[in-house]
Write a protein that holds these residues in place. Structure first.
Motif, PDB file in Angstrom:
ATOM      1  N   ASN A  19      35.436  40.507  51.341  1.00 14.40           N
ATOM      2  CA  ASN A  19      35.950  39.560  50.342  1.00 14.40           C
ATOM      3  C   ASN A  19      36.292  40.303  49.054  1.00 14.40           C
ATOM      4  O   ASN A  19      35.588  40.183  48.047  1.00 14.40           O
ATOM      5  N   ASP A  22      37.657  41.718  45.484  1.00  8.48           N
ATOM      6  CA  ASP A  22      37.985  41.084  44.207  1.00  8.48           C
ATOM      7  C   ASP A  22      38.666  42.086  43.274  1.00  8.48           C
ATOM      8  O   ASP A  22      39.880  42.156  43.239  1.00  8.48           O
ATOM      9  N   THR A  23      37.899  42.900  42.532  1.00  9.42           N
ATOM     10  CA  THR A  23      38.491  43.853  41.600  1.00  9.42           C
ATOM     11  C   THR A  23      37.837  45.219  41.720  1.00  9.42           C
ATOM     12  O   THR A  23      36.720  45.353  42.207  1.00  9.42           O
ATOM     13  N   PRO A  35      43.080  44.298  39.759  1.00 10.18           N
ATOM     14  CA  PRO A  35      42.704  43.010  40.360  1.00 10.18           C
ATOM     15  C   PRO A  35      43.198  42.908  41.798  1.00 10.18           C
ATOM     16  O   PRO A  35      44.223  43.499  42.163  1.00 10.18           O
ATOM     17  N   ASN A  36      42.462  42.174  42.609  1.00 12.37           N
ATOM     18  CA  ASN A  36      42.908  41.825  43.963  1.00 12.37           C
ATOM     19  C   ASN A  36      43.289  43.041  44.807  1.00 12.37           C
ATOM     20  O   ASN A  36      44.383  43.104  45.374  1.00 12.37           O
ATOM     21  N   TYR A  37      42.388  44.018  44.873  1.00 12.66           N
ATOM     22  CA  TYR A  37      42.668  45.175  45.723  1.00 12.66           C
ATOM     23  C   TYR A  37      42.662  44.769  47.201  1.00 12.66           C
ATOM     24  O   TYR A  37      42.052  43.780  47.580  1.00 12.66           O
ATOM     25  N   VAL A  38      43.341  45.552  48.023  1.00  9.33           N
ATOM     26  CA  VAL A  38      43.422  45.290  49.457  1.00  9.33           C
ATOM     27  C   VAL A  38      42.373  46.132  50.162  1.00  9.33           C
ATOM     28  O   VAL A  38      42.289  47.348  49.959  1.00  9.33           O
ATOM     29  N   SER A  49      44.560  52.595  47.469  1.00  3.39           N
ATOM     30  CA  SER A  49      44.699  51.910  46.177  1.00  3.39           C
ATOM     31  C   SER A  49      44.782  52.953  45.076  1.00  3.39           C
ATOM     32  O   SER A  49      44.341  54.100  45.254  1.00  3.39           O
ATOM     33  N   ASP A  92      33.114  42.230  44.928  1.00  6.29           N
ATOM     34  CA  ASP A  92      33.708  41.222  45.801  1.00  6.29           C
ATOM     35  C   ASP A  92      33.570  39.852  45.161  1.00  6.29           C
ATOM     36  O   ASP A  92      33.036  39.718  44.057  1.00  6.29           O
ATOM     37  N   THR A  93      34.057  38.838  45.847  1.00 12.44           N
ATOM     38  CA  THR A  93      34.069  37.489  45.273  1.00 12.44           C
ATOM     39  C   THR A  93      32.692  36.853  45.210  1.00 12.44           C
ATOM     40  O   THR A  93      32.537  35.768  44.647  1.00 12.44           O
TER      41      THR A  93
END
Length: 199
Positions: free
Chosen positions: A92, A94-95, A113-116, A121, A142-143
């Motif tokens: 999950n 997040d950043t 933000p919102n890394y895969v 990256s 993570d979230t």
């Protein structure tokens, strides 16, 4: 009067609770420590009336796994606006935030933000860097607020200055010699981060 209900985990009684003044049940519990999906089911029986409702609770107890890539550890860089490359694996995501001693103290610099997850990256630091040694790392979360750095910091040396030119002293240009082990002489270069000469 307040009504009471029993809370079970399978057949194990966890606790008993009562309705509040408005007739609602409020239950707080500690989620399982093992990652996975869990079903929360409520069954209500009153005389001959029955009702049930269920919901899925997903628990993420694992930390992100961060791998630093470039600049490589104990390596070199030659650009003052550097981009740092890494990989982070997380269910999950997040950043991610880059930390470094870019302003002398080791602090956070820039956030992605919102890394895969499990993909290449990169983050470009928000500072023009001067020539010296640097230490860096990436903190990802993570979230569900789990967070982790890469296992070890990376260090690198930033060198922005070309070495000064050298001049061949001997043998002279166009020399013809039968010497199988000639001695070469040249003037020294001026370089703060001198590494070697290559003939």
């Amino acid at each position: 009067s307040f009504e009471s209900i029993n809370i079970y985990n399978n057949s194990i009684l966890l606790r008993t609770t009562e309705t509040n003044t408005t007739g609602d049940y409020n239950i707080s519990f500690i989620s399982p420590s093992t990652s996975g999906s869990y079903t929360i089911e409520v069954n209500t029986t009153y005389n001959s009336l029955n009702s049930n409702q269920s919901a899925i609770l997903t628990v993420d107890a694992s930390l992100p796994v961060v791998t630093l890539l470039r600049p490589s550890n104990t390596g070199w860089a030659n650009a003052s606006n550097l981009t740092f490359f890494f990989n982070a694996t997380e269910t999950n995501p997040d950043t991610c935030t880059i930390y470094g001693n870019f302003s002398n103290s080791f602090t956070a610099n820039t956030t992605l933000p919102n890394y895969v997850s499990n993909a290449l990256s990169n983050i470009t630091v928000n500072k023009t860097l001067a020539e010296r040694n640097y230490t860096w790392n990436i903190l990802c979360n993570d979230t569900t607020s789990n967070q982790a750095f890469a296992l070890s910091n990376f260090t690198f040396t930033l060198d922005l200055t070309q070495p000064t030119s050298i001049r061949s002293v001997s043998p002279g240009n166009g020399t013809v010699s039968a010497n199988l082990t000639p001695l070469f002489n040249w003037t020294n270069t001026t370089e703060s981060f001198f590494l070697n000469y290559t003939l």
